[in-house]
Each structure stands twice: as structure tokens, then as C-alpha cells.
Design an enzyme around this catalytic site. Structure first.
Site, mmCIF file in Angstrom:
data_model
loop_
_atom_site.group_PDB
_atom_site.id
_atom_site.type_symbol
_atom_site.label_atom_id
_atom_site.label_comp_id
_atom_site.label_asym_id
_atom_site.label_seq_id
_atom_site.Cartn_x
_atom_site.Cartn_y
_atom_site.Cartn_z
ATOM 1 C CE1 TYR A 237 -3.141 3.106 0.840
ATOM 2 C CE2 TYR A 237 -1.896 2.859 3.165
ATOM 3 C CZ TYR A 237 -2.965 3.828 1.890
ATOM 4 O OH TYR A 237 -3.401 5.013 2.254
ATOM 5 C CE LYS A 241 -2.375 6.830 -1.660
ATOM 6 N NZ LYS A 241 -3.645 7.483 -2.577
#
Length: 490
Positions: A237, A241
Site C-alpha cells: 500500500y 502510494k
């Protein structure tokens, strides 16, 4: 920096909200419609195959939520016509060019009319498949920035990231951008295009081997963790990002760009009413597991600061739009959290949970209250591994021997326990950095924005975002815990 009127800024604006069914996006949409009904248009981009599917998602996942209760009461019988007038649904997919918008007339309308683009689309699953996370969080961010550059009236692009792109770094985390190819551990060679090829090659390889969907999913999850840790990020994640931020910075061109890095977003603080929540967060799952008597120990440092922020992130987003409305190329990063100005620790949360569920115990399926007590705290990974070895791994080894001796009579029990142990071990491995987090998020840019709002924003009380105003004891005891019990674990 003179900000003027926030309501005047929103008046007659057309805003494209991408990822409109997400928690933060819903709060943004509700806030704008409630405080400034004269907003011209909110284009809501939803992942949907067609308009009918998008309408279904709007009613079931957005305006059908209790969050819109106050707005419905305010509009009365005109609520339906108000929504029809102010909201235009945009079926699409940000993992494709032009955001996957197939309706050419609608596409041209958006490109001609939109003043602000807000990208809230993301997968926030720490253990997501690499191809899925990369498509949304990394290349999706690029496609949004490319699209924003084609919007002829655009004043500002707002990209929502996460403060945890900082990985496991300790100390004071500054509001600095990531340059293309920058890594957390200094390992060279990070190239977004290479990552894309690695994903494609792995998928082709798995398909050629005849791998099942389950096997492909597991392999792609493992690949994401592997690639993230190669360059110093703890999970897929935050890695994807961070690469998304890199791409926005690389392709933004002459756009005025805002990057918002929120910390852990919890239930609504005040608006439209206190305590509305949606979706599972780790701290909430821990709280309810404790209330139900299922959480027998806590792994983590009770002195670690857990950086929480409420729905006031939305107010920070709106004020940042106002402050950065220009036709000049720029990129400003705002870290929105509480660790710098109003920190709360895991130990505080443990105490608050004990106090709340002692007064208002969880009622189990038999109708009896669950009595909570102080739980065992493991303050290191070594103590966790010792616990797992004595409590589970030794019994598992004994069960393995018995299973072999009795011709696999215990195969079902053995397999079930083994899967549970592997799952817990993987989850602990993924969440470990946040249970022993040793950093504070600096918010100099955000504080400058707050100071400008205090001195020159006409509706400063309406668009507040100072975490100092939160009394954490009152918030958890009277707002957040009751909210998650009502909305998430009811």
C-alpha cells in the site's frame, strides 16, 4: 496569504471527485452540498461498468448512508431533485487513460467545465495484490494528473496520499516530496516502468503455468511485499502510494498541485454529526476484539504515538484548494495528523477501551455482558514469537506427529490450525511497523494554512482543522467508540 470566503470559493464551482464512494470522499461531498448548495456541479467518478451501475452505487454506497441524514432533513422533499441537479455520475476507472470514461460527450463536458480535481481513489489494503494496488495507487495517480492537465479551466489538482509513505523511518517526518526513483533505504534502481513490466511478466508466467485464481492472487500479494521491502517500504500500500506521489510530481507540468497526507482517519468529530464511521480500521478491530473477549494480548509499544485525525481532513482539503487556487505551477504537501500538536498513545487507547467497555460491556450472542480486564502486553517481536511458539507452534508440531501416526485422522484440525497461525503471523508481519511506530509527522505547511485560515478565512469556524481542539478522552468515550459500535460492528 489572504483566503477570503470559503463559501464564495465553492459557489458556482464544478468539482470532479474521483473515488467518490470512499469514506473521505463521501464526507467531502456531503460537506460541500450541505454548506454551499450553490456549488455548480459535483462530478462523481465511480468504478462502474455503466450509468445504471453507477446510479446503484450512488444510492447504496453514498447518499443512502446515514451520513446524508442532516442534508436530507435540510432539503426535505426536494432532496432528490437537489441531488439530480448538483451531482453528475461518471462511470469510469482511473487505471485507464482518460479515467476510463466511455461517454465522449460527458468526457468533453468535464474537460471544459471542471475547476478542481480531487483524487481520493485508492486501495488501502496493506496486503493487496501488487497489480491491483499498482494500477490504482500508482498509475491511477498518473492518469488523474494527465487528465487534470487537459481540463481547460482547472484551478487546482488535489491528490490524497497517506502520511505513511514515510515507511518505518523514525524521528520527525517532514512534508517533503519524493523525487522520481527515490527510495527509503538508498537502494538504487527503482523505476516505475520497470515495476510495471515486472508485474506483467509475473502475471504472464503464472498464467502460462496454469495457476489458479487463488494461486495468482497469493503470488501477486507476495510480489508486492517483496518489491516494497526491496526499496525500504514495509508494505504494498504505502509503496504504491509513494510511487503515485512521484508520478504526480513528474507529470503535473504547469498545474497547481496539492498533496494531502492524512494519518489514520477516524469517525466524524462534529459534522454532519459526531461518530459516523465506515470501514474496518486496525485500531477499531482491536477495540471490538477486546470488547468481545477475543483479544487476549496486545502486541506493540504502549508509549508509541498513534497518529489519529478525524474528518477535519476534509476541511483541510477545502482550505488547501482555496490557498492554492492559481494558474501557476506549484506542489504543496500538507501532512494532516495529530502527533505534532495533540498526540495520543497506544497506552491511552488501551485505558480508554477498558474504561468504556467496563461501563458499557459488549453483549454476546447469549445475551450476557462480556467482562473485560487488563490484557497482556507484548512489547517486542521476540516476546510475540516466544508466545506463539509455546501457545501454538508446539501444539501444532504435536498435532502433526499425531496426524501422521493416525493416518491423517487429524488432517482437518491440523490444516485449520496451521492456516490460522500463518494468517496471524502474516498480519503481524504487515502491521508490525505501525505497532512500534517511532515517528512524528511534521506539519509546518499545514500549520501555515491554519494560521492563514485563522487570520483571513471568513468561515474559519466552518472549515476548522486544528487537532488541538480534540479532547481525546471525550472523543473516544462519547463519540468514536459508540460510533464504531453503532455503524461498523452493530
Amino acid at each position: 496569504m489572504e483566503l477570503g470566503s470559503g463559501l464564495q470559493f465553492l459557489d458556482s464551482k464544478s468539482i470532479l471527485v474521483i473515488g467518490a464512494a470512499g469514506f473521505l470522499a463521501k464526507i467531502l461531498v456531503e460537506k460541500i452540498l450541505r454548506v454551499q448548495p450553490s456549488v455548480k456541479k459535483l462530478y462523481l467518478l465511480l468504478r462502474a461498468a455503466d450509468h445504471k451501475s453507477a446510479v446503484h452505487r450512488l444510492h447504496n454506497e453514498i447518499i443512502g448512508k446515514d451520513l446524508f441524514r442532516v442534508l436530507k432533513e435540510k432539503c426535505g422533499k426536494n432532496f432528490g431533485s437537489f441531488i439530480s441537479e448538483k451531482i453528475t455520475l461518471v462511470p469510469g476507472d482511473i487505471s485507464h487513460e482518460d479515467l476510463g470514461i466511455k461517454d465522449s460527450t460527458l468526457l468533453q463536458e468535464i474537460l471544459n467545465e471542471v475547476d478542481v480535481v480531487v483524487n481520493l481513489a485508492a486501495t488501502t489494503n496493506f496486503d493487496e495484490r501488487y497489480d491491483v494496488s499498482f494500477g490504482l495507487n500508482t498509475f491511477g495517480a498518473k492518469f488523474v494528473a494527465d487528465f487534470a492537465k487537459k481540463c481547460v479551466k482547472l484551478k487546482v489538482l488535489v491528490h490524497i496520499s497517506t502520511a505513511y509513505v514515510s515507511g518505518e523511518r523514525a524521528g520527525l517526518i517532514l512534508e517533503n516530496p519524493y523525487s522520481m526513483g527515490e527510495t527509503l533505504n538508498g537502494v538504487s534502481g527503482l523505476d516505475v516502468d520497470v515495476e510495471k513490466k515486472i508485474i506483467e511478466q509475473k502475471l504472464n508466467e503464472l498464467r502460462a503455468q496454469g495457476a489458479s485464481d487463488t494461486e495468482i492472487s497469493r503470488a501477486m500479494k507476495d510480489l508486492g511485499i517483496q518489491r516494497a521491502r526491496l526499496y525500504g517500504w514495509p508494505n504494498t500500500y504505502v509503496f504504491t502510494k509513494a510511487m503515485g506521489e512521484m508520478l504526480v510530481g513528474e507529470v503535473k507540468g504547469t498545474l497547481s498541485t496539492v498533496v494531502i497526507r492524512p494519518t489514520i482517519i477516524t469517525s466524524t468529530f462534529k459534522e454532519p454529526f459526531p461518530g459516523w464511521a465506515e470501514g474496518f480500521r486496525t485500531i477499531d478491530s482491536l477495540a471490538i476484539g477486546y470488547a468481545q473477549g477475543k483479544l487476549t494480548f496486545f502486541l506493540g509499544d504502549l508509549d508509541s504515538v498513534v497518529d489519529l485525525v478525524t474528518d477535519m481532513v476534509v476541511n483541510a482539503m477545502i482550505v488547501a484548494m482555496i490557498a492554492n487556487e492559481s494558474n501557476q505551477p506549484s506542489e504543496t504537501i500538507y501532512q494532516v495528523g495529530s502527533s505534532m500538536r495533540n498526540p495520543v498513545k497506544y497506552g491511552d487507547l488501551q485505558d480508554l477501551g477498558y474504561r468504556y467497555f467496563s461501563k458499557k460491556p459488549w453483549i454476546n450472542k447469549n445475551g450476557k455482558p462480556v467482562i473485560v480486564g487488563k490484557i497482556r502486553v507484548m512489547d517486542s517481536m521476540a516476546s510475540f514469537h516466544r508466545y506463539m511458539a509455546l501457545r501454538y507452534l508446539l501444539p501444532l508440531k504435536g498435532l502433526e506427529l499425531a496426524n501422521t501416526a493416525f493416518c491423517h485422522f487429524f488432517q482437518g484440525v491440523y490444516g485449520d490450525l496451521s492456516r490460522k497461525i500463518n494468517f496471524v503471523t502474516r498480519m503481524v508481519d504487515i502491521y508490525r511497523p505501525y505497532l512500534f511506530f517511532d515517528a512524528i509527522f511534521d506539519d509546518i505547511n499545514t500549520e501555515k494554512l491554519r494560521m492563514a485560515a485563522r487570520s483571513s478565512l471568513e468561515e474559519n469556524d466552518m472549515f476548522y482543522f486544528d487537532p488541538k481542539c480534540i479532547d481525546w478522552d471525550d472523543y473516544f468515550m462519547n463519540i468514536h467508540i459508540p460510533g464504531i459500535v453503532k455503524y461498523i460492528f452493530k
